[in-house]
Design a protein around this motif. Structure first.
Motif, PDB file in Angstrom:
ATOM      1  N   ASP A  46      92.302  26.297  29.162  1.00  0.00           N
ATOM      2  CA  ASP A  46      92.331  27.332  28.369  1.00  0.00           C
ATOM      3  C   ASP A  46      91.152  27.673  27.773  1.00  0.00           C
ATOM      4  O   ASP A  46      90.378  27.398  27.345  1.00  0.00           O
ATOM      5  CB  ASP A  46      93.088  26.934  26.774  1.00  0.00           C
ATOM      6  N   TRP A  47      90.784  28.995  28.745  1.00  0.00           N
ATOM      7  CA  TRP A  47      89.319  29.258  28.858  1.00  0.00           C
ATOM      8  C   TRP A  47      88.869  30.038  27.317  1.00  0.00           C
ATOM      9  O   TRP A  47      87.812  30.048  26.984  1.00  0.00           O
ATOM     10  CB  TRP A  47      89.171  30.135  29.914  1.00  0.00           C
ATOM     11  N   THR A  48      89.817  30.397  26.739  1.00  0.00           N
ATOM     12  CA  THR A  48      89.446  30.744  25.328  1.00  0.00           C
ATOM     13  C   THR A  48      88.836  29.949  24.330  1.00  0.00           C
ATOM     14  O   THR A  48      88.119  30.324  23.278  1.00  0.00           O
ATOM     15  CB  THR A  48      90.688  31.638  24.565  1.00  0.00           C
ATOM     16  N   ARG A  49      89.045  28.544  24.695  1.00  0.00           N
ATOM     17  CA  ARG A  49      88.444  27.470  23.676  1.00  0.00           C
ATOM     18  C   ARG A  49      87.019  27.226  24.333  1.00  0.00           C
ATOM     19  O   ARG A  49      86.541  26.522  23.589  1.00  0.00           O
ATOM     20  CB  ARG A  49      89.418  26.048  23.852  1.00  0.00           C
ATOM     21  N   ALA A  68      91.295  34.546  31.403  1.00  0.00           N
ATOM     22  CA  ALA A  68      91.057  34.811  30.155  1.00  0.00           C
ATOM     23  C   ALA A  68      89.505  34.329  30.142  1.00  0.00           C
ATOM     24  O   ALA A  68      89.050  33.697  30.721  1.00  0.00           O
ATOM     25  CB  ALA A  68      91.431  33.817  29.044  1.00  0.00           C
ATOM     26  N   PRO A 126      86.060  32.985  28.608  1.00  0.00           N
ATOM     27  CA  PRO A 126      85.224  32.119  27.898  1.00  0.00           C
ATOM     28  C   PRO A 126      84.229  32.707  27.233  1.00  0.00           C
ATOM     29  O   PRO A 126      83.900  33.739  27.885  1.00  0.00           O
ATOM     30  CB  PRO A 126      84.709  31.029  29.150  1.00  0.00           C
ATOM     31  N   ARG A 127      83.595  32.004  26.214  1.00  0.00           N
ATOM     32  CA  ARG A 127      82.397  32.606  25.625  1.00  0.00           C
ATOM     33  C   ARG A 127      81.077  32.364  26.382  1.00  0.00           C
ATOM     34  O   ARG A 127      80.775  31.121  26.364  1.00  0.00           O
ATOM     35  CB  ARG A 127      82.264  32.072  24.070  1.00  0.00           C
TER      36      ARG A 127
END
Ligand code: 6PG
Length: 245
Positions: free
Chosen positions: A63-66, A99, A101-102
């Motif tokens: 889950d790249w958004t994490r 997605a 990542p930051r």
């Protein structure tokens, strides 16, 4: 043979190296609750690992958004320059993900290298939610580092004792010792990690890795790192030499 510090993992070749590194990243990301802060190495060695992470199954299982991606160091060049570490990371990893990542890149435009280092430190303090480091709450969940054949890591270069002795600032400018200026993380923040993995590949690194693993050289920058958490040396057979037996 056991290294003087840390755990040594030897894999057969560059392909297995990228595979092992990508799986370790994915497993650590999966094990982390909530946000996962990862430090990424620059240079050439990690590229294949990033490309492996950007492919199945890891590409879709993480889950790249994490995830916050932080650079261990950067060459002070424009982000689209082919010497730029963030460009390499984009080309090999982030532009291929489902997605975003930051990705915390070192600022460049309209800044001096000193200003960029100070701005990056402010960005990292925001990531951490505090301007001080506490061993009970490491900054990094996972920190990937490279090692040069001279024993440097990030842009912590041999012989630059003033910079190697930095214990207050998390990010500093490096203006000597390389063709271009650099911005590098310092020991306090690089050591503030649950897991540090040195990525060492190729026969060119064999002599230096042997000196560091055996403890015969305790002064080179890579040998000085004392992470609060686990320390892993990931090496392919070419780099491991006699340590592969
Ligand atoms: C950089 C790196 C640097 C790198 C070593 C090893 O910006 O150059 O962060 O510390 O990890 O120089 O580089 P190679 O992987 O290319 O041998």
């Amino acid at each position: 043979m056991k290294p003087v510090r840390g755990e040594l993992v030897v894999v057969p070749d560059a392909k297995a190296f990228a595979e092992y590194g990508a799986r370790l990243f994915a497993e650590e990301a999966a094990a982390a609750r909530g946000r996962f802060v990862a430090g990424l190495a620059g240079g050439s060695t990690p590229r294949a690992l990033y490309e492996r992470l950007a492919a199945a199954p890891w590409r879709d299982s993480i889950d790249w958004t994490r995830i916050d991606l932080v650079l261990g160091d950067e060459r002070f060049v424009a982000p689209d320059d082919d010497k730029s570490n963030v460009r390499m990371i984009r080309d090999a990893l982030t532009t291929h993900l489902p997605a975003a990542p930051r990705l915390h890149q070192v600022p460049f435009d309209g800044m001096t290298v000193d200003q960029a280092a100070a701005a990056y430190q402010r960005d990292l303090a925001e990531v951490h939610g505090a301007a001080t480091l506490d061993p009970s709450r490491p900054f990094f969940d996972l920190c990937l580092l490279g090692m040069g054949d001279d024993g440097h890591t990030a842009s912590l270069l041999p012989g630059q004792d003033d910079l190697l002795g930095e214990r207050q600032r998390w990010v500093i400018p490096v203006t000597k010792g390389r063709p271009e200026a650099r911005v590098t993380l310092t020991y306090p923040i690089l050591e503030s990690a649950r897991v540090v993995v040195f990525l060492v590949s190729g026969a060119g690194k064999r002599d230096m890795l042997d000196r560091v693993l055996s403890g015969s050289d305790r002064d080179v920058p890579a040998a000085r790192l004392r992470p609060v958490g686990r320390l892993i040396w990931l090496a392919d057979r070419d780099a491991a030499g006699r340590w592969a037996d």
